[in-house]
Each structure stands twice: as C-alpha cells, then as structure tokens.
Motif scaffolding. Structure first.
Motif, PDB file in Angstrom:
ATOM      1  N   ALA A  35       0.828  -1.206   0.000  1.00  0.00           N
ATOM      2  CA  ALA A  35       0.000   0.000   0.000  1.00  0.00           C
ATOM      3  C   ALA A  35       0.865   1.260   0.000  1.00  0.00           C
ATOM      4  O   ALA A  35       0.576   2.229  -0.716  1.00  0.00           O
ATOM      5  CB  ALA A  35      -0.928  -0.005   1.210  1.00  0.00           C
ATOM      6  N   ALA A  36       1.947   1.240   0.798  1.00  0.00           N
ATOM      7  CA  ALA A  36       2.841   2.402   0.863  1.00  0.00           C
ATOM      8  C   ALA A  36       3.552   2.624  -0.474  1.00  0.00           C
ATOM      9  O   ALA A  36       3.654   3.762  -0.956  1.00  0.00           O
ATOM     10  CB  ALA A  36       3.854   2.207   1.985  1.00  0.00           C
ATOM     11  N   LYS A  37       4.045   1.550  -1.083  1.00  0.00           N
ATOM     12  CA  LYS A  37       4.737   1.674  -2.368  1.00  0.00           C
ATOM     13  C   LYS A  37       3.809   2.217  -3.448  1.00  0.00           C
ATOM     14  O   LYS A  37       4.184   3.095  -4.234  1.00  0.00           O
ATOM     15  CB  LYS A  37       5.297   0.310  -2.783  1.00  0.00           C
ATOM     16  N   ASN A  38       2.595   1.710  -3.487  1.00  0.00           N
ATOM     17  CA  ASN A  38       1.632   2.170  -4.491  1.00  0.00           C
ATOM     18  C   ASN A  38       1.303   3.647  -4.295  1.00  0.00           C
ATOM     19  O   ASN A  38       1.146   4.399  -5.269  1.00  0.00           O
ATOM     20  CB  ASN A  38       0.352   1.340  -4.427  1.00  0.00           C
ATOM     21  N   ALA A  39       1.214   4.075  -3.039  1.00  0.00           N
ATOM     22  CA  ALA A  39       0.890   5.476  -2.757  1.00  0.00           C
ATOM     23  C   ALA A  39       2.010   6.404  -3.218  1.00  0.00           C
ATOM     24  O   ALA A  39       1.749   7.494  -3.755  1.00  0.00           O
ATOM     25  CB  ALA A  39       0.624   5.666  -1.266  1.00  0.00           C
ATOM     26  N   VAL A  40       3.263   5.993  -3.023  1.00  0.00           N
ATOM     27  CA  VAL A  40       4.388   6.804  -3.498  1.00  0.00           C
ATOM     28  C   VAL A  40       4.333   6.934  -5.018  1.00  0.00           C
ATOM     29  O   VAL A  40       4.517   8.024  -5.583  1.00  0.00           O
ATOM     30  CB  VAL A  40       5.727   6.192  -3.049  1.00  0.00           C
ATOM     31  N   THR A  41       4.071   5.833  -5.692  1.00  0.00           N
ATOM     32  CA  THR A  41       4.003   5.851  -7.154  1.00  0.00           C
ATOM     33  C   THR A  41       2.882   6.759  -7.662  1.00  0.00           C
ATOM     34  O   THR A  41       3.065   7.512  -8.632  1.00  0.00           O
ATOM     35  CB  THR A  41       3.790   4.422  -7.686  1.00  0.00           C
ATOM     36  N   GLU A  42       1.734   6.699  -6.988  1.00  0.00           N
ATOM     37  CA  GLU A  42       0.566   7.434  -7.478  1.00  0.00           C
ATOM     38  C   GLU A  42       0.516   8.881  -7.007  1.00  0.00           C
ATOM     39  O   GLU A  42       0.011   9.763  -7.728  1.00  0.00           O
ATOM     40  CB  GLU A  42      -0.711   6.715  -7.015  1.00  0.00           C
TER      41      GLU A  42
ATOM     42  N   THR B 188       1.215  22.307  10.714  1.00  0.00           N
ATOM     43  CA  THR B 188       2.178  21.233  10.472  1.00  0.00           C
ATOM     44  C   THR B 188       1.860  20.573   9.141  1.00  0.00           C
ATOM     45  O   THR B 188       0.693  20.354   8.822  1.00  0.00           O
ATOM     46  CB  THR B 188       2.111  20.162  11.581  1.00  0.00           C
ATOM     47  N   ALA B 189       2.882  20.257   8.369  1.00  0.00           N
ATOM     48  CA  ALA B 189       2.655  19.552   7.114  1.00  0.00           C
ATOM     49  C   ALA B 189       1.983  18.207   7.394  1.00  0.00           C
ATOM     50  O   ALA B 189       2.280  17.538   8.392  1.00  0.00           O
ATOM     51  CB  ALA B 189       3.965  19.330   6.374  1.00  0.00           C
ATOM     52  N   SER B 190       1.086  17.824   6.513  1.00  0.00           N
ATOM     53  CA  SER B 190       0.327  16.590   6.717  1.00  0.00           C
ATOM     54  C   SER B 190       1.169  15.362   6.411  1.00  0.00           C
ATOM     55  O   SER B 190       2.230  15.439   5.785  1.00  0.00           O
ATOM     56  CB  SER B 190      -0.927  16.594   5.834  1.00  0.00           C
ATOM     57  N   LEU B 191       0.667  14.221   6.868  1.00  0.00           N
ATOM     58  CA  LEU B 191       1.379  12.956   6.656  1.00  0.00           C
ATOM     59  C   LEU B 191       1.553  12.660   5.166  1.00  0.00           C
ATOM     60  O   LEU B 191       0.646  12.902   4.367  1.00  0.00           O
ATOM     61  CB  LEU B 191       0.612  11.809   7.302  1.00  0.00           C
ATOM     62  N   PRO B 192       2.703  12.104   4.773  1.00  0.00           N
ATOM     63  CA  PRO B 192       2.916  11.749   3.371  1.00  0.00           C
ATOM     64  C   PRO B 192       2.017  10.593   2.942  1.00  0.00           C
ATOM     65  O   PRO B 192       1.590   9.787   3.779  1.00  0.00           O
ATOM     66  CB  PRO B 192       4.391  11.364   3.315  1.00  0.00           C
ATOM     67  N   PRO B 193       1.713  10.496   1.646  1.00  0.00           N
ATOM     68  CA  PRO B 193       0.778   9.481   1.157  1.00  0.00           C
ATOM     69  C   PRO B 193       1.154   8.055   1.531  1.00  0.00           C
ATOM     70  O   PRO B 193       0.273   7.239   1.824  1.00  0.00           O
ATOM     71  CB  PRO B 193       0.802   9.682  -0.360  1.00  0.00           C
ATOM     72  N   SER B 194       2.446   7.728   1.536  1.00  0.00           N
ATOM     73  CA  SER B 194       2.857   6.361   1.861  1.00  0.00           C
ATOM     74  C   SER B 194       2.484   5.987   3.283  1.00  0.00           C
ATOM     75  O   SER B 194       2.031   4.864   3.558  1.00  0.00           O
ATOM     76  CB  SER B 194       4.368   6.200   1.662  1.00  0.00           C
TER      77      SER B 194
ATOM     78  N   THR C 168       6.014  11.652  -2.787  1.00  0.00           N
ATOM     79  CA  THR C 168       6.629  11.393  -1.489  1.00  0.00           C
ATOM     80  C   THR C 168       6.068  12.225  -0.348  1.00  0.00           C
ATOM     81  O   THR C 168       6.284  11.907   0.819  1.00  0.00           O
ATOM     82  CB  THR C 168       8.139  11.645  -1.561  1.00  0.00           C
ATOM     83  N   GLY C 169       5.390  13.331  -0.648  1.00  0.00           N
ATOM     84  CA  GLY C 169       4.870  14.170   0.424  1.00  0.00           C
ATOM     85  C   GLY C 169       3.844  15.149  -0.079  1.00  0.00           C
ATOM     86  O   GLY C 169       3.655  15.319  -1.290  1.00  0.00           O
ATOM     87  N   THR C 170       3.172  15.830   0.855  1.00  0.00           N
ATOM     88  CA  THR C 170       2.117  16.786   0.479  1.00  0.00           C
ATOM     89  C   THR C 170       2.623  18.211   0.401  1.00  0.00           C
ATOM     90  O   THR C 170       2.003  19.056  -0.242  1.00  0.00           O
ATOM     91  CB  THR C 170       0.960  16.740   1.493  1.00  0.00           C
ATOM     92  N   THR C 171       3.712  18.520   1.100  1.00  0.00           N
ATOM     93  CA  THR C 171       4.319  19.856   1.172  1.00  0.00           C
ATOM     94  C   THR C 171       3.344  20.924   1.659  1.00  0.00           C
ATOM     95  O   THR C 171       3.487  22.092   1.327  1.00  0.00           O
ATOM     96  CB  THR C 171       4.935  20.296  -0.183  1.00  0.00           C
TER      97      THR C 171
END
Length: 400
Positions: A67-74, A277-283, A77-80
């Motif tokens: 799930a984490a790998k797929n989220a990084v691909t789609e 605070t910056a939000s959690l990254p998608p992964s 790495t982060g929301t900024t």
C-alpha cells in the motif's frame, strides 16, 4: 561575561560524556540494517530487537508495504502543505473514515505525530477558565499539552481513583461551573500498567468532567477488536476523546483523536498543531489505513500477550526485580543505580539483544529500568534467547 544559552544543559552533557567509551551508546544507537520486525544489524552484529513498540509487527507486513509503495508511485513522497491548505488528499479523508469505522465514532482527526495529537487536543480543548486533571505518571506529550494551553493543571496520584475523586471534588467546590478535562492513559508506557478506567471514568462523570484516554500503547493490544483498554473494560461510551498513535501497533508514524462530540470538527479550525504542520505523506497514510483494517480482524493479540507473560515470568523467576507483571506487552527490570543500568544495557547489546534503557526523569519514581516492549512477531525461541542473555548479564553484574 554573557551567559551561554547552553550552560543550563551542562549537568546533562556531563552525564552523557561520562558514559563508558567503546561500543554502542544507548542514546545514539544506530540500526545499520533492519532485517525484520524483531531483528536488525547493530554494530555489525545481528541483534534481537526487544524494545521497539512494534507490538503487531506491522512494519514489515506485506500488505502495508505494498500500500505504501503504491501510494508513493501514485501520489509522490509528500504533500508539502498542512491539512488546512494543500495537504489534504482523499487518502487522508479515507484514513479518518477508517478510524471512524474502527472506533465506531462520528469524528476522527489525524495529526502528523502522536505527540502532536496530545499536544493539540489538550491545549485546544481546555481553555483559560478550565481545568486539566492528569495522572502524575502521564506521558511527556500530555504534560507538554498542558504547558502549551492556558487551563489550570491538577495532578492526581497514579491510578488512584480515591485521589482523583478528592481532586475533582475540590475543583467543584471552588468552581462549580468549570469545564474539566480528565486525561488518562490506557497503558502507561514505562511500567506497562493499565489504568482502572472503569473506576476513573465513573468518578470523572460523577463530577461532570470530560474524559480523554490516550491509547498509544494499547491500540491493537487490548479489546475485542483492538481498540484498547477502554474497549476491554467496557467504558468506551463514557470516554469523550480517544487519542492514539500510528507509531506502535500500526507500524508507521502519525497520531489521531476520535470523538462523538457534536462540535469536534471545530478542532480543524482552532488547533494549532493540526493547522500549522505539514500533513502525513501518502505512503504513511496508505500503510496506516491498511494496518488498521488488519488489526481490527487480527488474531495476534493473544500471541503478543503470551509472549509478554513468558518473558515477564522468566525474568521474575530468575530473581530480577520486576516493575511489570505481563499484563501488557512491556517487561521492565528495575535496576538500583543509573551506572549499573547503563552497564546492563551495554552488556545486553554486546550479547545481541537491544533493550530500551529508561532513566529519570522519563521514568516514574526515579526508577532506572531495562524496558522491553515485545511484538507478536517474536518467536518463543527469541524470547528464550532474551531470557538466556538477561540471566547471563544479570549474574555478571551481580543483580541476581
């Protein structure tokens, strides 16, 4: 001479610099390679991890990693950005929906760390005319939430319903209309003891107080579906706010608060640790969502507590002075002196077992602890190995 701003830390630095030369430092240990939820390479040696809070072993769960790998691909790495700007993706809302389903609550809000969840909720909910009543052994994040807010802070004796009753009664005599937030923990992290939530919540409600329970060390571990000690003791309906973290049983990072309070969503507009605070990254969001789904249907809880009972009993039978009983995944040995505790840690790492060294002021009552936090992923063979090494080093240092 101008005072150096760092002079106030001299005593701490002196203690740190007095640590024995050579080998790993208990406060700067580095894992060169993590092999599994229970093993890593430290100082070039394969080492059993007996102090990671990885209670469900989710850090290497295949579904969570996928799930984490797929989220990084789609999604990258982060929301900024923060949640109130560009930092809310649909996946963040899905994670909050998963939390609502998991707890059966109407509202859920996700923070970037568990520390920020306590900091934000406590500091925001209790205002200048209110009171926050906390257990004396509360986690640093709870104390810091109190310090950040403007409420009057009152402590009660650890896990003592009678003392809580006295504190609340005194507040009510002084200020009958005051808002009161009682903050408890399901499991206290250093000694692993459970709070008597049934008694404490009843007393709180008798005095018309709100109740917040931090389930950081109990999510996944207790309750029929892993919701924590409040579920296990049947008092969820009496608890107004449940705070937790993703950094233990869920196997990643982040925090949350769930509630049924009808005005709870106001936190998104007024809670500074959420807003700035910056939000959690998608992964992280993806792996946390999957882990929560797995935990709800997990059969690992009994294995985890079996592991804890085996280690606690083995250490107690060997003659160690235990601060724990096995009622949680934590096993803690009390050591009479700080230098002996540091030496104990160093000998254990040489023998291939990583344990948490816990010292005052992080510990209650000035205790020096060798603190294990077990995982459902530990095998009985690994626990036997731990016991063998604890006994070997305990005899070597004259503790048993």
């Amino acid at each position: 001479m101008t005072l150096d701003l760092f002079d106030k830390f001299d005593s701490i630095l002196n203690d740190f610099n007095s640590l024995p030369d050579g080998g790993a430092n208990p406060f700067t240990v580095s894992m060169e390679k993590v092999l599994s939820p229970t093993t890593a390479i430290i100082n070039g040696q394969e080492t059993i991890l007996a102090g990671t809070n990885n209670y469900m072993g989710m850090t290497f769960n295949e579904e969570c990693m996928t799930a984490a790998k797929n989220a990084v691909t789609e999604l990258g790495t982060g929301t900024t950005g923060s949640r109130v700007l560009n930092g809310t993706y649909n996946t963040h809302k899905q994670l909050e929906d998963t939390l609502k389903d998991f707890y059966g609550c109407a509202h859920a809000i996700v923070f970037s760390t568990g520390y920020q969840a306590n900091l934000g909720v406590i500091a925001t909910v209790a205002g200048s005319k209110d009171y926050v009543v906390i257990d004396a052994d509360s986690h640093a994040s709870i104390y810091d939430g109190c310090a950040m807010g403007n409420a009057t802070v009152v402590r009660f004796k650890h896990n003592d319903p009678e003392n809580l009753d006295k504190r609340l009664a005194r507040i009510r005599r002084t200020d009958p209309e005051a808002g009161i937030l009682v903050v408890l923990e399901g499991v206290y992290s250093m000694l692993g003891d459970q709070a008597p939530l049934k008694e404490l919540t009843k007393i709180s409600k008798d005095h018309k107080a709100y109740v917040l329970v931090d389930e950081a060390h109990s999510i996944g571990v207790f309750g029929e579906t892993g919701r924590g000690v409040a579920q296990a003791q049947g008092v969820e309906d009496e608890v107004d706010f449940i705070v937790g973290t993703f950094s233990k049983s869920v196997g990643t990072i982040g925090g949350y608060c769930v509630s049924n309070h009808p005005k709870f969503e106001a936190l998104r507009l007024v809670c500074r640790p959420y807003m700035f605070t910056a939000s959690l990254p998608p992964s992280v969001v993806a792996s946390a969502t999957k882990a929560l789904e797995l935990i709800a249907n997990s059969n690992l809880r009994s294995k985890l507590l079996d592991n804890s009972m085996k280690l606690n009993k083995g250490l107690a039978d060997a003659g160690f002075d235990m601060g724990t009983t096995g009622e949680s995944p934590i096993a803690a040995i009390k050591v009479p002196a700080q230098d002996l505790a540091i030496a104990f840690w160093g000998e254990m790492i040489k023998e291939g077992v990583y344990v948490n060294l816990a010292l005052p002021p992080a510990t209650p009552n000035g205790l020096n602890l060798m603190r294990c936090s077990l995982s459902a992923a530990h095998s009985f063979a690994q626990i036997d190995f731990m016991l063998e090494k604890f006994i070997l080093v305990g005899k070597r240092l004259g503790l048993i």
